[in-house]
Scaffold this motif. Sequence first.
Motif, PDB file in Angstrom:
ATOM      1  N   HIS A  75      10.424 -41.510  31.151  1.00  0.00           N
ATOM      2  CA  HIS A  75      10.136 -39.860  31.361  1.00  0.00           C
ATOM      3  C   HIS A  75       9.751 -39.796  32.924  1.00  0.00           C
ATOM      4  O   HIS A  75       9.748 -38.804  33.459  1.00  0.00           O
ATOM      5  N   ASP A  76       9.545 -40.906  33.578  1.00  0.00           N
ATOM      6  CA  ASP A  76       9.347 -41.167  35.082  1.00  0.00           C
ATOM      7  C   ASP A  76      10.816 -41.211  35.644  1.00  0.00           C
ATOM      8  O   ASP A  76      10.568 -40.865  37.129  1.00  0.00           O
TER       9      ASP A  76
ATOM     10  N   VAL B  47      17.914 -33.985  31.030  1.00  0.00           N
ATOM     11  CA  VAL B  47      17.537 -32.925  30.210  1.00  0.00           C
ATOM     12  C   VAL B  47      15.812 -32.808  30.185  1.00  0.00           C
ATOM     13  O   VAL B  47      15.327 -33.763  30.061  1.00  0.00           O
ATOM     14  N   GLN B  48      15.374 -31.624  30.393  1.00  0.00           N
ATOM     15  CA  GLN B  48      13.945 -31.306  30.615  1.00  0.00           C
ATOM     16  C   GLN B  48      13.471 -30.328  29.539  1.00  0.00           C
ATOM     17  O   GLN B  48      14.353 -29.486  29.194  1.00  0.00           O
ATOM     18  N   ASP B  49      12.367 -30.353  29.394  1.00  0.00           N
ATOM     19  CA  ASP B  49      11.628 -29.362  28.299  1.00  0.00           C
ATOM     20  C   ASP B  49      11.337 -28.169  29.294  1.00  0.00           C
ATOM     21  O   ASP B  49      11.603 -27.980  30.275  1.00  0.00           O
ATOM     22  N   GLN B  50      10.453 -27.158  28.657  1.00  0.00           N
ATOM     23  CA  GLN B  50      10.259 -26.080  29.259  1.00  0.00           C
ATOM     24  C   GLN B  50       9.377 -26.099  30.451  1.00  0.00           C
ATOM     25  O   GLN B  50       9.156 -25.457  31.457  1.00  0.00           O
TER      26      GLN B  50
ATOM     27  N   GLY C 250       9.313 -29.087  32.402  1.00  0.00           N
ATOM     28  CA  GLY C 250      10.031 -29.606  33.533  1.00  0.00           C
ATOM     29  C   GLY C 250       9.830 -31.124  33.246  1.00  0.00           C
ATOM     30  O   GLY C 250      10.219 -31.844  34.040  1.00  0.00           O
ATOM     31  N   GLU C 251       9.437 -31.458  32.210  1.00  0.00           N
ATOM     32  CA  GLU C 251       9.342 -32.984  31.935  1.00  0.00           C
ATOM     33  C   GLU C 251      10.596 -33.354  31.478  1.00  0.00           C
ATOM     34  O   GLU C 251      11.058 -32.812  30.534  1.00  0.00           O
TER      35      GLU C 251
END
Length: 111
Positions: A54-55, A77-80, A82-83
């Motif tokens: 995730h980094d 691909v990121q979640d809402q 921004g992660e």
Amino acid sequence: LQRKARLMEERAKINEEKVTAQVELWDPHNPPPPTNGQVTQDAYKTLFVTRISHDTTSHKLRREFEQYGTIRSLRVVQDQDGECRGYAFIEYEREADMKEAYKRSDGRKID
């Protein structure tokens, strides 16, 4: 029981009408534009990279995978929030480059 059967028939008729209308509007040679605007040009030139940290940033991925060929686009691909969600799509200019990256980078640790 009769009411339930009648309601089921009405719903089925409404759904069938909706499907028929959608089929008439659909043109297989002219697909609708993507809703998110971030779709690859050619699926055969796209590498799906999973289980990334995730980094990991897109810069790190580009640096690691550019050695196999010219990258047309790279999307982590990121979640809402921004992660990073742990996977990415890398589209190469040539299909041979994607195959080379697939063969040589399987099991490789990036971070």
